[in-house]
Enzyme design. Structure first.
Site, PDB file in Angstrom:
ATOM      1  N   LYS A  23       0.778  -1.241  -0.078  1.00 38.82           N
ATOM      2  CA  LYS A  23       0.004   0.058   0.001  1.00 38.82           C
ATOM      3  C   LYS A  23       0.786   1.238  -0.001  1.00 38.82           C
ATOM      4  CE  LYS A  23      -2.804   0.807   3.730  1.00 38.82           C
ATOM      5  NZ  LYS A  23      -2.601   1.981   4.278  1.00 38.82           N
ATOM      6  N   SER A  24       1.853   1.328   0.927  1.00 43.42           N
ATOM      7  CA  SER A  24       2.809   2.706   0.950  1.00 43.42           C
ATOM      8  C   SER A  24       3.372   2.945  -0.308  1.00 43.42           C
ATOM      9  CB  SER A  24       3.692   2.232   2.190  1.00 43.42           C
ATOM     10  OG  SER A  24       2.977   2.331   3.188  1.00 43.42           O
ATOM     11  N   GLY A  95      -4.977   7.957   5.186  1.00 43.71           N
ATOM     12  CA  GLY A  95      -4.354   8.826   5.677  1.00 43.71           C
ATOM     13  C   GLY A  95      -2.881   9.361   5.013  1.00 43.71           C
ATOM     14  N   ARG A 123      -8.694  12.267  12.434  1.00 44.39           N
ATOM     15  CA  ARG A 123      -7.239  11.923  12.533  1.00 44.39           C
ATOM     16  C   ARG A 123      -6.458  13.269  12.611  1.00 44.39           C
ATOM     17  NH1 ARG A 123      -5.655   6.918   9.107  1.00 44.39           N
ATOM     18  NH2 ARG A 123      -3.862   6.997  10.176  1.00 44.39           N
ATOM     19  N   SER A 168       6.936   9.053  12.410  1.00 42.92           N
ATOM     20  CA  SER A 168       5.706   8.696  11.460  1.00 42.92           C
ATOM     21  C   SER A 168       6.501   8.893  10.065  1.00 42.92           C
ATOM     22  CB  SER A 168       4.770   9.895  11.878  1.00 42.92           C
ATOM     23  OG  SER A 168       3.866  10.036  10.579  1.00 42.92           O
ATOM     24  N   GLN A 170       4.595   8.979   7.232  1.00 44.30           N
ATOM     25  CA  GLN A 170       3.703   9.968   6.737  1.00 44.30           C
ATOM     26  C   GLN A 170       4.121  11.507   6.906  1.00 44.30           C
ATOM     27  OE1 GLN A 170      -0.177   8.999   7.917  1.00 44.30           O
ATOM     28  NE2 GLN A 170      -0.240   7.252   6.659  1.00 44.30           N
ATOM     29  N   ASP A 315       1.586  -1.667  11.991  1.00 47.02           N
ATOM     30  CA  ASP A 315       0.235  -1.992  11.351  1.00 47.02           C
ATOM     31  C   ASP A 315      -0.051  -3.476  11.482  1.00 47.02           C
ATOM     32  OD1 ASP A 315      -0.134   0.716  10.283  1.00 47.02           O
ATOM     33  OD2 ASP A 315       0.585   0.051   8.189  1.00 47.02           O
ATOM     34  N   ARG A 388      -7.695  -3.426   8.888  1.00 42.26           N
ATOM     35  CA  ARG A 388      -6.989  -4.401   9.619  1.00 42.26           C
ATOM     36  C   ARG A 388      -7.619  -5.073  10.912  1.00 42.26           C
ATOM     37  NH1 ARG A 388      -2.532  -3.554   6.338  1.00 42.26           N
ATOM     38  NH2 ARG A 388      -2.059  -1.351   6.134  1.00 42.26           N
TER      39      ARG A 388
HETATM   40  C1  S3P Z   1       2.254   4.790   6.467  1.00 48.73           C
HETATM   41  C2  S3P Z   1       2.804   5.055   7.508  1.00 48.73           C
HETATM   42  C3  S3P Z   1       2.386   4.540   8.734  1.00 48.73           C
HETATM   43  C4  S3P Z   1       1.382   3.255   8.599  1.00 48.73           C
HETATM   44  C5  S3P Z   1       0.697   3.649   7.494  1.00 48.73           C
HETATM   45  C6  S3P Z   1       1.299   3.873   6.120  1.00 48.73           C
HETATM   46  C7  S3P Z   1       3.000   5.245   5.167  1.00 48.73           C
HETATM   47  O1  S3P Z   1       1.608   5.602   9.493  1.00 48.73           O
HETATM   48  O2  S3P Z   1       0.780   3.073   9.714  1.00 48.73           O
HETATM   49  O3  S3P Z   1      -0.591   2.669   7.323  1.00 48.73           O
HETATM   50  O4  S3P Z   1       2.620   4.838   3.980  1.00 48.73           O
HETATM   51  O5  S3P Z   1       3.732   6.167   5.167  1.00 48.73           O
HETATM   52  P1  S3P Z   1       2.496   6.613  10.433  1.00 48.73           P
HETATM   53  O6  S3P Z   1       3.265   7.392   9.444  1.00 48.73           O
HETATM   54  O7  S3P Z   1       1.241   7.674  10.905  1.00 48.73           O
HETATM   55  O8  S3P Z   1       3.177   6.114  11.391  1.00 48.73           O
END
Ligand code: S3P
Length: 429
Positions: A23-24, A95, A123, A168, A170, A315, A388
């Site tokens: 996904k990422s 997110g 969030r 994080s 993200q 996750d 999840r």
């Molecule tokens: C992600 C980072 C993680 C993860 C999310 C995907 C990403 O979140 O939990 O499912 O793709 O960068 P955080 O950056 O909030 O830890």
């Protein structure tokens, strides 16, 4: 589908499986493809709801993106190819889409508005909005920019040095996207290493990013070149079958082409420490690490999980909690406050739902404690709209002594549209 009845009690799991794309990495492949000059072809892209939202947002930003059965083709025209969207950008449940887009849009010379679903609206976005504002970004939203809808009045950004208050990826990625457009050199320091897919992709698309000690350094004014991306299988999706294979009897599951980026493999470390019968074979790959994982029925023991391991398996904690119910002794999960700001408050949703099935589990301030080994019963449980949590509860039905009614299972399509098909194919009674 409002509800699904799951009766996998005493099933075993056998066979080979290739889980859907990460996904990422899928999100990022669209983003970099859109920002690059020329054509980017993405193979094994995850066509889950979240990543489809990212495609939709970039289409609204004027980028041509073609979908075939096995490829996504992004026709990027560089940063300037992004145009003011006439419509609101809707990130849905994602997110990653919301936060990374903020970093991209903050530095463009147009106005845009970003919304998401009811989970996204709860969030925290200030973790991105505050550092971006320090770079000169103009972003307004509810509660002073803490929550969506967010309005972005794009402008020229300036570089900064920023120590992340939370681990994080993200937030790190949003600042990297902003830094790539800013005047000067942006430096980011992480409290703990988090997934580094953005850093890897900057290089893959011909950009420059360096590390000096703990500093991650990116220069502004960079452009990218379109390229071919192969998305490895998502280890976070594989985790549900690793858990299923370990807790089911007479089982052997072989997962092929799974992403083995070391910032993501905490679940393998945990299974190994719990005493699982697991083998990992890395394969040669350019870019992201990839390999084969074999899991067999296992006798598990409780362990303690915390510290630097947490971002490497954040996750996977819902399914680790399930594993812990089937492990001998006590499992402690700590340093995981971040669970509270995921698609749901995952400390509460994991503890509440597993309790309904008879697990001995309690919430703590920064995680949970699980006492195993317990017999789980059947019962009515809910995904709470969290993919999840839904998959974890579906896996629980393998060891539950009765039927599980899972409410709101369709949400699983966010990250694993073929989850039930794959589960049915591998299980035998
Ligand atoms: C992600 C980072 C993680 C993860 C999310 C995907 C990403 O979140 O939990 O499912 O793709 O960068 P955080 O950056 O909030 O830890």
């Amino acid at each position: 589908m409002k509800e699904i009845e799951l009766n996998l009690t005493k099933s075993s799991l056998n066979g080979h499986l290739e889980v859907p794309g990460d996904k990422s990495i899928s999100h990022r492949s669209i983003m970099f493809g859109a920002l690059a000059d020329g054509k980017t072809t993405v193979r094994h892209f995850l066509k889950g709801e979240d990543c489809l939202r990212t495609i939709d947002c970039f289409r609204k930003l004027g980028v041509k993106i073609e979908e075939t059965d096995d490829e996504i083709i992004v026709h990027g025209n560089g940063w300037e190819g992004l145009k003011e969207p006439a419509d609101i950008l809707d990130a849905g449940n994602s997110g990653t889409t919301t936060r990374l887009l903020l970093g991209i849009l903050a530095g463009r010379s147009f106005h845009s508005v970003l919304i998401g679903d009811e989970s996204i609206a709860k969030r925290p976005m200030d973790r991105v909005v505050i550092p971006l504002a320090e770079m000169g970004a103009r972003i307004n939203g509810r509660s002073g920019g803490r929550f969506t809808p967010l309005a972005i009045d794009g402008t020229q950004l300036k570089a900064m040095r920023y120590e992340l208050p939370v681990a994080s990826a993200q937030v790190k990625s949003a600042i990297l996207f902003a830094g790539l457009q800013a005047e000067g050199e942006t430096v980011i320091i992480e409290p703990q290493p988090t997934r580094d897919h953005t850093e890897k992709m900057i290089k893959q698309f011909g950009g420059e990013i360096t590390r000096r000690g703990n500093d991650i350094i990116v220069k502004g004014g960079q452009s990218f070149k379109g390229t071919d991306v192969y998305v490895p299988g998502d280890i976070s999706s594989a985790a549900f079958f690793l858990a299923a294979g370990a807790i089911a009897t007479d089982s052997e599951v072989i997962l092929e082409n799974v992403g083995l980026n070391p910032t993501r493999t905490g679940i393998i470390d945990v299974l190994t420490q719990m005493g699982a019968n697991i083998e990992v074979q890395a394969e040669d790959a350019a870019g992201e690490e990839i390999g084969k994982i074999t899991i067999r029925s296992s006798e598990l023991k409780g362990i303690e999980i915390g510290g630097e391991l947490i971002p490497r398996l954040i996750d996977e904690i819902p399914v680790i909690a399930l594993l812990a119910t089937q492990a001998e002794g006590k499992t402690v999960i700590k340093d995981a406050e971040e669970l509270k700001v995921k698609e749901t408050n995952r400390i509460d949703t994991v503890v509440d739902e597993l309790k309904k099935l008879g697990a001995e589990i309690e919430a703590t301030e920064d995680g949970m404690i699980v006492y195993g080994k317990s017999r789980l019963s059947g019962g009515r449980v809910s995904s709470h709209g969290d993919h999840r949590i839904g998959m974890m509860l579906a896996v629980a039905s393998i060891v539950a002594e009765g039927t599980i009614q899972l409410e709101n299972p369709e949400v699983i399509a966010i990250s694993y549209p073929e989850f039930f098909e794959d589960m049915n194919r591998l299980t035998q009674k």
